[in-house]
Structure formats: C-alpha cells, structure tokens
Design a protein around this motif. Sequence first.
Motif, PDB file in Angstrom:
ATOM      1  N   TYR A   1       0.690  -1.253  -0.129  1.00  0.00           N
ATOM      2  CA  TYR A   1      -0.013  -0.040  -0.063  1.00  0.00           C
ATOM      3  C   TYR A   1       0.926   1.338   0.077  1.00  0.00           C
ATOM      4  O   TYR A   1       0.807   2.081  -0.829  1.00  0.00           O
ATOM      5  N   LYS A   2       1.967   1.191   0.980  1.00  0.00           N
ATOM      6  CA  LYS A   2       2.831   2.425   1.068  1.00  0.00           C
ATOM      7  C   LYS A   2       3.598   2.664  -0.466  1.00  0.00           C
ATOM      8  O   LYS A   2       3.675   3.857  -0.747  1.00  0.00           O
ATOM      9  N   ALA A   3       3.982   1.518  -0.876  1.00  0.00           N
ATOM     10  CA  ALA A   3       4.697   1.647  -2.192  1.00  0.00           C
ATOM     11  C   ALA A   3       3.713   2.022  -3.319  1.00  0.00           C
ATOM     12  O   ALA A   3       4.459   3.061  -4.043  1.00  0.00           O
ATOM     13  N   MET A   4       2.457   1.981  -3.276  1.00  0.00           N
ATOM     14  CA  MET A   4       1.640   2.255  -4.478  1.00  0.00           C
ATOM     15  C   MET A   4       1.500   3.953  -4.386  1.00  0.00           C
ATOM     16  O   MET A   4       1.246   4.497  -5.089  1.00  0.00           O
ATOM     17  N   TYR A   5       1.347   4.213  -3.006  1.00  0.00           N
ATOM     18  CA  TYR A   5       1.146   5.815  -2.760  1.00  0.00           C
ATOM     19  C   TYR A   5       2.299   6.404  -3.081  1.00  0.00           C
ATOM     20  O   TYR A   5       2.290   7.614  -3.659  1.00  0.00           O
ATOM     21  N   THR A   6       3.355   6.063  -2.433  1.00  0.00           N
ATOM     22  CA  THR A   6       4.675   6.982  -2.482  1.00  0.00           C
ATOM     23  C   THR A   6       5.251   7.119  -3.923  1.00  0.00           C
ATOM     24  O   THR A   6       5.865   7.893  -4.276  1.00  0.00           O
ATOM     25  N   THR A   7       5.247   5.605  -4.796  1.00  0.00           N
ATOM     26  CA  THR A   7       5.788   5.914  -6.058  1.00  0.00           C
ATOM     27  C   THR A   7       4.828   6.456  -7.188  1.00  0.00           C
ATOM     28  O   THR A   7       5.463   6.802  -8.041  1.00  0.00           O
ATOM     29  N   ASP A   8       3.584   6.673  -6.649  1.00  0.00           N
ATOM     30  CA  ASP A   8       2.615   7.371  -7.516  1.00  0.00           C
ATOM     31  C   ASP A   8       2.529   7.023  -8.848  1.00  0.00           C
ATOM     32  O   ASP A   8       2.828   7.759  -9.744  1.00  0.00           O
TER      33      ASP A   8
END
Length: 260
Positions: free
Chosen positions: A43-50
């Motif tokens: 989840y965090k990767a999907m948000y931060t990498t945009d």
Amino acid sequence: MADGVLFDIDDTLVDLEQAMGHTLQSVPDPALSHLGDDDWVRYKAMYTTDPQRHYDRFLAGELTFEEQRVHRVRHARAAFTPEPFLGHVAEAWVREYEQTLPLHFRAYDDVGPLLDDLDARGIPYGAVSNNVHDYQRAKLNRAGLGRIGILVGIDTVGVAKPDPAIYLEGARLLGTLPARTLYVGDNREIDAVGARNAGLVGVWLDRAGRGGGPGPDPAADGGTAAGYQGAAGEPVVEDAAAVPRIAGLEAVLQFLPSVR
C-alpha cells in the motif's frame, strides 16, 4: 573544483518516502484496518511511487496539491478495499495527513555531515525543488536543515524541473556559473540529466544502488573519489557524503569537460 552545490530536497536531503509511509499508517482509515504487514508495504509503495503520475498533474496545473494526494491514496486504497474515498471522508483524511506528515520529516543521516563538509570547504549550497517555496522552507526547517538559506521552488520562477530556468535561478542565487555548479538529486532524469541539459553538472544520488550503467569507476584506480560514471555520462554517488569529494576532485569531474 565546483564553485557551488544545489540539491533536490525530497528523497535527496529529506527522507520523504519514509515520512509518507509513517504518516499513512498513523492516519486512521477504518477501511484499511485489516491490512497485514505485507499489505502495508504494498500500500505504501503504491502511494509513494505514484504510478499514475498524479504529482506530475499537479506540476502541470491540472490538480491542486490536495487533489493529487486524494487521487494517489484513492488509487492505492482501491487495491485493498471497495470502500469509496470521496467527500468528507477524503477531506478529513487530507487534513489529518497534512497535520501528521511534518511530524515525520527527517534529514538523512549523511546530510548534516555533508553540509558541514561543504561549509568547511567554503562551498555555498542551496536547494531547487519541484514544490512551492514556503512548503519546502517549512519542510527544511522541520528536518533541521534551516541553514540551507537559498531555496528555489516552482513558484519562484513559474516553472518546474526539468525546465532549465529553475536550475539556472538556483545558480544565480548562489552567485556561481552554471557550468561550475553541481546539482544533486535522487531522480536521474529530472535531476541529473535535467540539470546537465540546463548547463549545470548533474549528479545522480543513487541511494538505492540501482546502478549507473557502464563507465569508469574513479575509485577503481586507487583514487579517493566515491562515485562512478553513469551511462549518460553523469557522476553517480550512492552516499551524500561523497558529494563534497566530487566537488573538489577532477577525478570525477573529468566526466564533464565544461568544469575541468
């Protein structure tokens, strides 16, 4: 020797990815209460990498800063919950996120010693960022980097990287010739290549060790240069502590004849 150094801020000086990750898990969202550890990583990767490049839409004027956040979290949430992210739910989340994120702003451990080294060498430095000046000034201050006095934001000259004007304004404020000014950032294309195209010396800070492609490694000859040449000819370093050495070592700067 380079006459000045300009830096990107996010994920170059300030660990924004970690700050965003901590904030995402700190802001209440009942629809995500079922996530396990592995799910949070995704989840965090999907948000931060945009991956849908909503921040680029903000830079293009298509979205507000708040709207790009909503679009990014909506995309990430959709992989884990069917619950909608609209209206007052999204508004409340954005408010909480904005209040919480600055609490997690931290400079990378190597940044303080890096600036100390530049100060000792008498090399001036500043920052050029793809965000607005006041927001980034508050971020630098919160991260303990208030001594970075020169700061250029996208509202300073009305353009964003990789437009040459934003890098050149940073060099102008430093009082250094572009060809004698390093620009250091974590994004190879936007920072290293973009700065080089503007006439500066672009340096890729490759903290993740993704690799710079073929090219001679100055350290391989027994030298003291902590860096190597990327495929496009730019100096590459994996630790910010190497930047002052690059600023003073022709062994690395020989990659760019304009600064010899």
